[in-house]
Design a protein around this motif. Structure first.
Motif, PDB file in Angstrom:
ATOM      1  N   MET A  79       0.822  -1.212   0.000  1.00 14.18           N
ATOM      2  CA  MET A  79       0.000   0.000   0.000  1.00 14.18           C
ATOM      3  C   MET A  79       0.858   1.266   0.000  1.00 14.18           C
ATOM      4  N   SER A  80       1.932   1.258   0.763  1.00 13.16           N
ATOM      5  CA  SER A  80       2.805   2.440   0.766  1.00 13.16           C
ATOM      6  C   SER A  80       3.478   2.613  -0.594  1.00 13.16           C
ATOM      7  N   LEU A  81       3.818   1.496  -1.256  1.00  6.85           N
ATOM      8  CA  LEU A  81       4.400   1.559  -2.596  1.00  6.85           C
ATOM      9  C   LEU A  81       3.394   2.164  -3.581  1.00  6.85           C
ATOM     10  N   LEU A  82       2.139   1.713  -3.528  1.00  5.23           N
ATOM     11  CA  LEU A  82       1.117   2.232  -4.427  1.00  5.23           C
ATOM     12  C   LEU A  82       0.838   3.710  -4.158  1.00  5.23           C
ATOM     13  N   GLU A  83       0.814   4.111  -2.887  1.00  5.40           N
ATOM     14  CA  GLU A  83       0.590   5.532  -2.550  1.00  5.40           C
ATOM     15  C   GLU A  83       1.671   6.410  -3.172  1.00  5.40           C
ATOM     16  N   VAL A 109      -7.033  -2.550  -4.320  1.00  3.40           N
ATOM     17  CA  VAL A 109      -6.307  -3.731  -3.861  1.00  3.40           C
ATOM     18  C   VAL A 109      -7.287  -4.657  -3.156  1.00  3.40           C
ATOM     19  N   GLU A 110      -7.135  -5.976  -3.435  1.00  4.27           N
ATOM     20  CA  GLU A 110      -7.988  -6.964  -2.766  1.00  4.27           C
ATOM     21  C   GLU A 110      -7.136  -8.143  -2.332  1.00  4.27           C
ATOM     22  N   GLN A 111      -7.237  -8.473  -1.062  1.00  4.96           N
ATOM     23  CA  GLN A 111      -6.521  -9.639  -0.524  1.00  4.96           C
ATOM     24  C   GLN A 111      -7.359 -10.879  -0.821  1.00  4.96           C
ATOM     25  N   MET A 112      -6.731 -11.891  -1.424  1.00  3.79           N
ATOM     26  CA  MET A 112      -7.432 -13.119  -1.803  1.00  3.79           C
ATOM     27  C   MET A 112      -6.642 -14.317  -1.282  1.00  3.79           C
ATOM     28  N   GLY A 113      -6.853 -14.652  -0.011  1.00  5.51           N
ATOM     29  CA  GLY A 113      -6.113 -15.757   0.591  1.00  5.51           C
ATOM     30  C   GLY A 113      -4.638 -15.454   0.638  1.00  5.51           C
ATOM     31  N   GLU A 114      -3.850 -16.292  -0.021  1.00  3.40           N
ATOM     32  CA  GLU A 114      -2.396 -16.111  -0.047  1.00  3.40           C
ATOM     33  C   GLU A 114      -1.948 -15.217  -1.187  1.00  3.40           C
ATOM     34  N   CYS A 115      -2.908 -14.622  -1.909  1.00  2.11           N
ATOM     35  CA  CYS A 115      -2.578 -13.743  -3.031  1.00  2.11           C
ATOM     36  C   CYS A 115      -3.183 -12.364  -2.821  1.00  2.11           C
ATOM     37  N   VAL A 116      -2.640 -11.408  -3.564  1.00  5.42           N
ATOM     38  CA  VAL A 116      -3.193 -10.064  -3.568  1.00  5.42           C
ATOM     39  C   VAL A 116      -3.415  -9.663  -5.020  1.00  5.42           C
ATOM     40  N   ARG A 117      -4.530  -8.973  -5.261  1.00  5.34           N
ATOM     41  CA  ARG A 117      -4.854  -8.530  -6.610  1.00  5.34           C
ATOM     42  C   ARG A 117      -4.871  -7.010  -6.651  1.00  5.34           C
ATOM     43  N   ILE A 118      -4.127  -6.424  -7.581  1.00  7.11           N
ATOM     44  CA  ILE A 118      -4.120  -4.967  -7.788  1.00  7.11           C
ATOM     45  C   ILE A 118      -4.851  -4.697  -9.092  1.00  7.11           C
ATOM     46  N   ASP A 119      -5.934  -3.943  -9.051  1.00 12.38           N
ATOM     47  CA  ASP A 119      -6.706  -3.589 -10.237  1.00 12.38           C
ATOM     48  C   ASP A 119      -6.438  -2.144 -10.631  1.00 12.38           C
ATOM     49  N   GLN A 164      -7.856   3.345  -3.828  1.00 12.43           N
ATOM     50  CA  GLN A 164      -8.848   2.964  -2.836  1.00 12.43           C
ATOM     51  C   GLN A 164      -8.145   2.526  -1.551  1.00 12.43           C
ATOM     52  N   PRO A 165      -8.623   2.968  -0.385  1.00 14.43           N
ATOM     53  CA  PRO A 165      -7.982   2.598   0.888  1.00 14.43           C
ATOM     54  C   PRO A 165      -8.011   1.083   1.121  1.00 14.43           C
ATOM     55  N   HIS A 166      -6.974   0.595   1.782  1.00 19.16           N
ATOM     56  CA  HIS A 166      -6.900  -0.825   2.117  1.00 19.16           C
ATOM     57  C   HIS A 166      -5.892  -0.986   3.252  1.00 19.16           C
ATOM     58  N   ASP A 167      -6.105  -2.015   4.045  1.00 22.61           N
ATOM     59  CA  ASP A 167      -5.139  -2.307   5.109  1.00 22.61           C
ATOM     60  C   ASP A 167      -3.784  -2.648   4.506  1.00 22.61           C
ATOM     61  N   PRO A 168      -2.714  -2.481   5.247  1.00 18.65           N
ATOM     62  CA  PRO A 168      -1.378  -2.822   4.728  1.00 18.65           C
ATOM     63  C   PRO A 168      -1.310  -4.269   4.240  1.00 18.65           C
ATOM     64  N   VAL A 169      -0.599  -4.468   3.131  1.00 17.30           N
ATOM     65  CA  VAL A 169      -0.410  -5.803   2.553  1.00 17.30           C
ATOM     66  C   VAL A 169       1.077  -5.995   2.302  1.00 17.30           C
ATOM     67  N   SER A 170       1.649  -7.017   2.906  1.00 18.63           N
ATOM     68  CA  SER A 170       3.086  -7.276   2.741  1.00 18.63           C
ATOM     69  C   SER A 170       3.304  -8.543   1.938  1.00 18.63           C
ATOM     70  N   GLY A 171       4.389  -8.561   1.187  1.00 18.02           N
ATOM     71  CA  GLY A 171       4.753  -9.745   0.418  1.00 18.02           C
ATOM     72  C   GLY A 171       6.220  -9.730   0.070  1.00 18.02           C
ATOM     73  N   CYS A 172       6.668 -10.805  -0.519  1.00 23.36           N
ATOM     74  CA  CYS A 172       8.080 -10.962  -0.877  1.00 23.36           C
ATOM     75  C   CYS A 172       8.207 -10.774  -2.385  1.00 23.36           C
ATOM     76  N   TRP A 173       8.507  -9.541  -2.802  1.00 22.78           N
ATOM     77  CA  TRP A 173       8.572  -9.196  -4.215  1.00 22.78           C
ATOM     78  C   TRP A 173       9.793  -8.331  -4.492  1.00 22.78           C
TER      79      TRP A 173
END
Length: 400
Positions: free
Chosen positions: A253-257, A315-325, A277-286
């Motif tokens: 989220m901070s990267l997208l902002e 942004v939508e959290q989908m289980g172990e994945c995240v989707r950015i539209d 669109q606002p969303h809770d923080p989402v972290s991943g290994c990228w």
């Protein structure tokens, strides 16, 4: 001659001593002799083997030689086998005539003449070997024909691919020249104007405010050229398998902002706006740089083809994945172009003349795949398009 090429001869007689004597007479290194003591046993062998010749005793209990021949002539598998009848009955019974009626090629009376039998059998074995050789040659010719057809198809395909590659090369060189000419021409005109101002002694043209504007214009043109060159290098690395992915822990989220903030001025120049669109923080290994590259490509395209309408990022959290539209409200993409736009050097032209080298979406999809993710698009004519970047929150490349 190998075992599977030996000519097979079937001898049928109800008396074992006759079978043994006939086999001894016909034995040869180019032949395989099969014995049968009845019509039923002979039929079983006929179903199992392909014979060059069948020598049948006429007088047998059960199924006699004539009846066996009649069965052989009624079946396509055995119809072609030459038949020689052997009989101990007198010539007055006219068995020979009946034998020829049943399709025999010869009729022998016992006691048989060994020399005549050998010579007759040798003729049929030679015919069988010739037939087998002809069949082998025909099969070899057919294989050769098929191989030639396959080779011709491959050559035609290679020629088409070569022609396509040459066409793509020429188009690519034309695209590169066109895309680099614009920023280079701008820089050249800028230097000419500055040289003219220097010759005229117009120091006011180089006041701090004017200099800052000049530097900003130069930076934009230089960055444009650098981006074109980077895109070409990325494609080259992807095709050679040398593109490196350096995953680290990233807060999405901070990267997208930051990206949305950086592109807001560009959006304003197109009459559009960017909204995250606002969303809770989402972290991943990228790989943060590569993810940013994908998002910037998608947003740049949305602004370019969005018709000046607002562009939304969600942004939508989908289980172990995240989707950015990334959603725009432009004219949309034709159904037949939904996959084509992801090919290299394919450029959309939804708002007039196409721009760029047509590498952005191709690179973006390959970067998504490199993260064990995917990039796809949905679109409705007249309502805009949505590009969706799917990323696993625990990527396959393990973070250090």
């Amino acid at each position: 001659m190998s075992a599977h090429e030996l000519s097979k001869i079937l001898i049928v007689d109800d008396l074992p001593e006759n079978l043994q004597a006939l086999e001894a007479l016909l034995r040869h290194d180019q032949r395989v002799i099969h014995q049968a003591n009845s019509g039923d046993a002979a039929l079983a062998l006929l179903l199992e083997h392909e014979f060059a010749l069948a020598i049948l005793d006429v007088q047998m209990p059960g199924m006699n030689g004539f009846e066996l021949a009649e069965v052989m002539r009624s079946t396509s598998r055995t119809r072609h086998i030459p038949i020689v009848f052997v009989s101990a009955a007198g010539r007055e019974l006219d068995y020979a005539f009946k034998g020829y009626e049943n399709g025999a090629v010869d009729f022998l009376y016992k006691p048989i003449d060994p020399g005549a039998v050998r010579s007759k059998v040798a003729v049929f074995v030679a015919l069988d070997q010739q037939r087998r050789e002809t069949r082998r040659q025909m099969l070899a010719l057919e294989r050769s024909r098929q191989e030639q057809e396959t080779l011709l198809r491959e050559l035609n395909q290679t020629q088409q691919e070569l022609q396509r590659s040459l066409k793509m090369r020429d188009e690519f060189m034309s695209l590169v020249a066109h895309e680099l000419r614009t920023p280079l021409n701008t820089l050249f005109l800028e230097t000419q104007m500055r040289s003219l101002q220097i010759k005229r002694g117009n120091a006011a043209a180089f006041a701090p405010q004017q200099m800052e504007a000049m530097v900003q214009r130069d930076e934009r043109q230089i960055k444009s050229m650098i981006r074109l060159i980077d895109d070409m290098l990325d494609v080259s690395r992807m095709r050679s398998g040398k593109l490196s992915i350096r995953p680290t822990q990233v807060e999405l989220m901070s990267l997208l902002e930051r990206i949305v903030s950086d592109l807001s001025l560009q959006a304003a120049t197109t009459g559009s706006s960017l909204t995250l669109q606002p969303h809770d923080p989402v972290s991943g290994c990228w790989d943060e740089f590569r993810v940013e590259q994908v998002i910037v490509n998608l947003l740049t395209n949305a602004l370019r083809y969005g018709g000046g309408q607002p562009v939304q990022v969600s942004v939508e959290q989908m289980g172990e994945c995240v989707r950015i539209d990334v959603r725009d409200s432009g004219k949309g993409i034709a159904p037949g172009d939904l996959e084509r736009i992801f090919e290299p050097y394919e450029r959309g032209a939804r708002n007039g003349e196409p721009k760029g080298l047509g590498l952005g979406l191709y690179i973006s999809r390959q970067l998504a795949i490199s993260h064990s993710g995917e990039l796809r698009v949905t679109s409705v004519a007249g309502e805009g398009s949505t590009f969706s970047l799917m990323l696993p929150c625990t990527a396959v490349p393990v973070c250090a």
